[in-house]
Motif scaffolding. Structure first.
Motif, mmCIF file in Angstrom:
data_model
loop_
_atom_site.group_PDB
_atom_site.id
_atom_site.type_symbol
_atom_site.label_atom_id
_atom_site.label_comp_id
_atom_site.label_asym_id
_atom_site.label_seq_id
_atom_site.Cartn_x
_atom_site.Cartn_y
_atom_site.Cartn_z
ATOM 1 N N MET A 1 0.852 -1.185 0.000
ATOM 2 C CA MET A 1 0.000 0.000 0.000
ATOM 3 C C MET A 1 0.894 1.244 0.000
ATOM 4 S SD MET A 1 -2.741 1.266 2.877
ATOM 5 C CE MET A 1 -4.167 0.417 2.251
ATOM 6 N N PRO A 2 0.627 2.211 -0.902
ATOM 7 C CA PRO A 2 1.464 3.413 -0.937
ATOM 8 C C PRO A 2 1.306 4.236 0.331
ATOM 9 C CG PRO A 2 -0.283 3.511 -2.617
ATOM 10 C CD PRO A 2 -0.404 2.201 -1.910
ATOM 11 N N LYS A 3 2.372 4.916 0.671
ATOM 12 C CA LYS A 3 2.346 5.766 1.863
ATOM 13 C C LYS A 3 1.546 7.021 1.581
ATOM 14 C CE LYS A 3 6.666 4.287 3.882
ATOM 15 N NZ LYS A 3 7.932 4.711 4.452
ATOM 16 N N THR A 4 0.874 7.515 2.616
ATOM 17 C CA THR A 4 0.162 8.777 2.489
ATOM 18 C C THR A 4 1.139 9.910 2.727
ATOM 19 O OG1 THR A 4 -0.424 8.886 4.821
ATOM 20 C CG2 THR A 4 -1.984 7.752 3.353
ATOM 21 N N THR A 5 0.701 11.121 2.422
ATOM 22 C CA THR A 5 1.558 12.291 2.583
ATOM 23 C C THR A 5 2.044 12.426 4.015
ATOM 24 O OG1 THR A 5 0.269 13.356 0.868
ATOM 25 C CG2 THR A 5 1.700 14.766 2.137
ATOM 26 N N THR A 6 1.190 12.095 4.986
ATOM 27 C CA THR A 6 1.601 12.252 6.380
ATOM 28 C C THR A 6 2.642 11.214 6.769
ATOM 29 O OG1 THR A 6 -0.295 10.949 7.098
ATOM 30 C CG2 THR A 6 -0.512 13.347 7.173
ATOM 31 N N GLU A 7 2.725 10.085 6.037
ATOM 32 C CA GLU A 7 3.711 9.069 6.346
ATOM 33 C C GLU A 7 5.035 9.338 5.641
ATOM 34 O OE1 GLU A 7 1.324 5.886 4.944
ATOM 35 O OE2 GLU A 7 0.692 5.298 6.936
ATOM 36 N N LEU A 8 5.019 10.163 4.612
ATOM 37 C CA LEU A 8 6.229 10.541 3.905
ATOM 38 C C LEU A 8 6.831 11.769 4.559
ATOM 39 C CD1 LEU A 8 4.891 10.373 0.243
ATOM 40 C CD2 LEU A 8 6.330 8.688 1.354
ATOM 41 N N GLU A 9 8.110 11.939 4.350
ATOM 42 C CA GLU A 9 8.720 13.174 4.827
ATOM 43 C C GLU A 9 8.314 14.290 3.877
ATOM 44 O OE1 GLU A 9 13.002 15.370 5.414
ATOM 45 O OE2 GLU A 9 12.979 13.246 4.922
ATOM 46 N N ILE A 10 7.613 15.272 4.406
ATOM 47 C CA ILE A 10 7.223 16.421 3.606
ATOM 48 C C ILE A 10 8.300 17.471 3.797
ATOM 49 C CG2 ILE A 10 5.536 18.261 3.305
ATOM 50 C CD1 ILE A 10 3.418 16.362 4.353
ATOM 51 N N ARG A 11 8.988 17.770 2.709
ATOM 52 C CA ARG A 11 10.085 18.722 2.801
ATOM 53 C C ARG A 11 10.216 19.482 1.498
ATOM 54 N NH1 ARG A 11 14.957 19.496 1.168
ATOM 55 N NH2 ARG A 11 16.494 20.535 2.435
ATOM 56 N N LEU A 12 10.289 20.791 1.613
ATOM 57 C CA LEU A 12 10.519 21.634 0.451
ATOM 58 C C LEU A 12 12.013 21.953 0.371
ATOM 59 C CD1 LEU A 12 7.609 24.226 0.813
ATOM 60 C CD2 LEU A 12 7.696 22.190 -0.654
ATOM 61 N N PRO A 13 12.546 22.091 -0.848
ATOM 62 C CA PRO A 13 13.959 22.442 -0.980
ATOM 63 C C PRO A 13 14.202 23.915 -0.669
ATOM 64 C CG PRO A 13 12.932 22.303 -3.138
ATOM 65 C CD PRO A 13 11.891 21.876 -2.137
ATOM 66 N N MET A 14 15.331 24.190 -0.082
ATOM 67 C CA MET A 14 15.749 25.568 0.168
ATOM 68 C C MET A 14 16.173 26.202 -1.159
ATOM 69 S SD MET A 14 15.342 26.046 3.431
ATOM 70 C CE MET A 14 16.267 27.542 3.759
ATOM 71 N N TRP A 15 16.249 27.525 -1.199
ATOM 72 C CA TRP A 15 16.642 28.278 -2.387
ATOM 73 C C TRP A 15 17.949 27.733 -2.976
ATOM 74 C CZ3 TRP A 15 14.340 32.327 -5.018
ATOM 75 C CH2 TRP A 15 15.146 33.029 -5.910
ATOM 76 N N GLU A 16 18.916 27.480 -2.106
ATOM 77 C CA GLU A 16 20.232 27.024 -2.539
ATOM 78 C C GLU A 16 20.177 25.644 -3.180
ATOM 79 O OE1 GLU A 16 19.441 28.221 0.483
ATOM 80 O OE2 GLU A 16 20.424 30.168 0.375
ATOM 81 N N GLU A 17 19.132 24.867 -2.916
ATOM 82 C CA GLU A 17 18.979 23.536 -3.493
ATOM 83 C C GLU A 17 18.304 23.582 -4.871
ATOM 84 O OE1 GLU A 17 17.744 20.438 -0.452
ATOM 85 O OE2 GLU A 17 17.343 22.315 0.646
ATOM 86 N N LEU A 18 17.757 24.724 -5.231
ATOM 87 C CA LEU A 18 17.134 24.872 -6.541
ATOM 88 C C LEU A 18 18.215 25.106 -7.584
ATOM 89 C CD1 LEU A 18 14.179 27.251 -5.567
ATOM 90 C CD2 LEU A 18 14.145 24.749 -5.745
ATOM 91 N N PRO A 19 17.990 24.668 -8.825
ATOM 92 C CA PRO A 19 19.015 24.845 -9.868
ATOM 93 C C PRO A 19 19.384 26.316 -10.061
ATOM 94 C CG PRO A 19 17.222 23.452 -10.661
ATOM 95 C CD PRO A 19 16.803 23.984 -9.326
ATOM 96 N N ALA A 20 20.680 26.566 -10.217
ATOM 97 C CA ALA A 20 21.178 27.925 -10.399
ATOM 98 C C ALA A 20 21.268 28.296 -11.872
ATOM 99 C CB ALA A 20 22.551 28.067 -9.742
ATOM 100 N N PHE A 21 20.973 27.357 -12.762
ATOM 101 C CA PHE A 21 21.076 27.619 -14.199
ATOM 102 C C PHE A 21 19.707 27.925 -14.801
ATOM 103 C CE2 PHE A 21 21.042 23.080 -13.212
ATOM 104 C CZ PHE A 21 19.907 22.639 -13.892
ATOM 105 N N SER A 22 19.719 28.458 -16.013
ATOM 106 C CA SER A 22 18.475 28.802 -16.712
ATOM 107 C C SER A 22 17.708 27.536 -17.085
ATOM 108 C CB SER A 22 18.780 29.572 -17.994
ATOM 109 O OG SER A 22 19.423 30.773 -17.700
ATOM 110 N N LEU A 23 16.385 27.652 -17.045
ATOM 111 C CA LEU A 23 15.507 26.526 -17.371
ATOM 112 C C LEU A 23 14.587 26.887 -18.526
ATOM 113 C CD1 LEU A 23 14.312 25.863 -13.700
ATOM 114 C CD2 LEU A 23 16.017 24.517 -14.933
ATOM 115 N N HIS A 24 14.165 25.878 -19.262
ATOM 116 C CA HIS A 24 13.102 26.049 -20.246
ATOM 117 C C HIS A 24 11.784 25.785 -19.523
ATOM 118 C CE1 HIS A 24 15.826 26.357 -23.627
ATOM 119 N NE2 HIS A 24 16.497 25.312 -23.135
ATOM 120 N N LEU A 25 10.677 26.165 -20.119
ATOM 121 C CA LEU A 25 9.367 26.010 -19.474
ATOM 122 C C LEU A 25 9.096 24.563 -19.075
ATOM 123 C CD1 LEU A 25 6.757 27.303 -18.487
ATOM 124 C CD2 LEU A 25 5.818 27.001 -20.790
ATOM 125 N N ASP A 26 9.403 23.614 -19.949
ATOM 126 C CA ASP A 26 9.164 22.208 -19.614
ATOM 127 C C ASP A 26 9.999 21.753 -18.422
ATOM 128 O OD1 ASP A 26 7.246 21.839 -21.579
ATOM 129 O OD2 ASP A 26 8.688 21.110 -23.073
#
Length: 165
Positions: free
Chosen positions: A1-26
C-alpha cells in the motif's frame, strides 16, 4: 500500500537547493511537479503556469529563460492554490516579499513549512524558528497559510483513508 503524505517526509527544498542555471518552461514544470506531486498529489500544468505569469503572480521569464525565482514561486503557488484564490496568493506574496528578496521570502516560507510539516499530525505548537508574539502581520499570515496547507493535506489524507476502507 502506498504511503500517504503524512507518512512521507514532507520537505521543500531551500533556495540554494534549486538549480542555479536557466531553465526552459518544460524543465520548470517538471521540477515544480517533482517537488509538489508527492506532497499535494496533483501536478501543475503548463496552462496554469502561463496563467500565473499573465496575472503577474509569477515574475515573467526573461527571453524564455526561467530561473530560481520562477521555480520557487511556482512551488509556493502550487501549495497555496489549494487553499487560497490567486488574488489572495498574489496579495500575500506581495506582503511577504515587501522590500525583501525572493530568496529571503522563499527560504523563510520553506523553513516554516518544513518545520511545521515535521510536526504534522502531532500537537500544534508555535514554530521554533521564530517568535510569533513579536512577529509582524506578514509573518503571522505566512504562518497561518502554512498551517492551512498542512490542515488541507491532513483532511485530504483522512478522506482518502475513509474512501479506501
Amino acid at each position: 500500500m502506498p504511503k500517504t503524505t503524512t507518512e512521507l517526509e514532507i520537505r521543500l527544498p531551500m533556495w540554494e537547493e534549486l538549480p542555479a542555471f536557466s531553465l526552459h518552461l518544460d524543465q520548470l514544470l517538471d521540477l515544480t511537479n517533482e517537488v509538489l506531486e508527492p506532497i499535494i498529489g496533483d501536478k501543475i500544468t503548463k496552462t496554469m503556469l502561463q496563467n500565473y505569469f499573465k496575472a503577474r503572480i509569477l515574475v515573467p521569464p526573461v527571453k524564455s529563460k526561467y530561473h530560481r525565482t520562477q521555480l520557487a514561486g511556482a512551488i509556493v503557488i502550487g501549495l497555496l492554490k489549494n487553499v487560497f484564490t490567486l488574488n489572495e496568493i498574489k496579495a500575500g506574496l506581495l506582503a511577504l516579499l515587501g522590500n525583501g528578496t525572493p530568496k529571503t521570502g522563499y527560504n523563510n516560507f520553506v523553513v516554516m513549512f518544513n518545520e511545521q510539516a515535521a510536526k504534522a499530525g502531532k500537537e500544534l505548537s508555535d514554530p521554533t524558528s521564530l517568535e510569533l508574539r513579536s512577529a509582524g502581520q506578514a509573518t503571522l499570515m505566512q504562518y497561518d497559510a502554512v498551517q492551512s496547507i498542512l490542515f488541507w493535506l491532513s483532511a485530504k489524507n483522512r478522506l482518502k483513508k475513509l474512501m479506501d476502507d
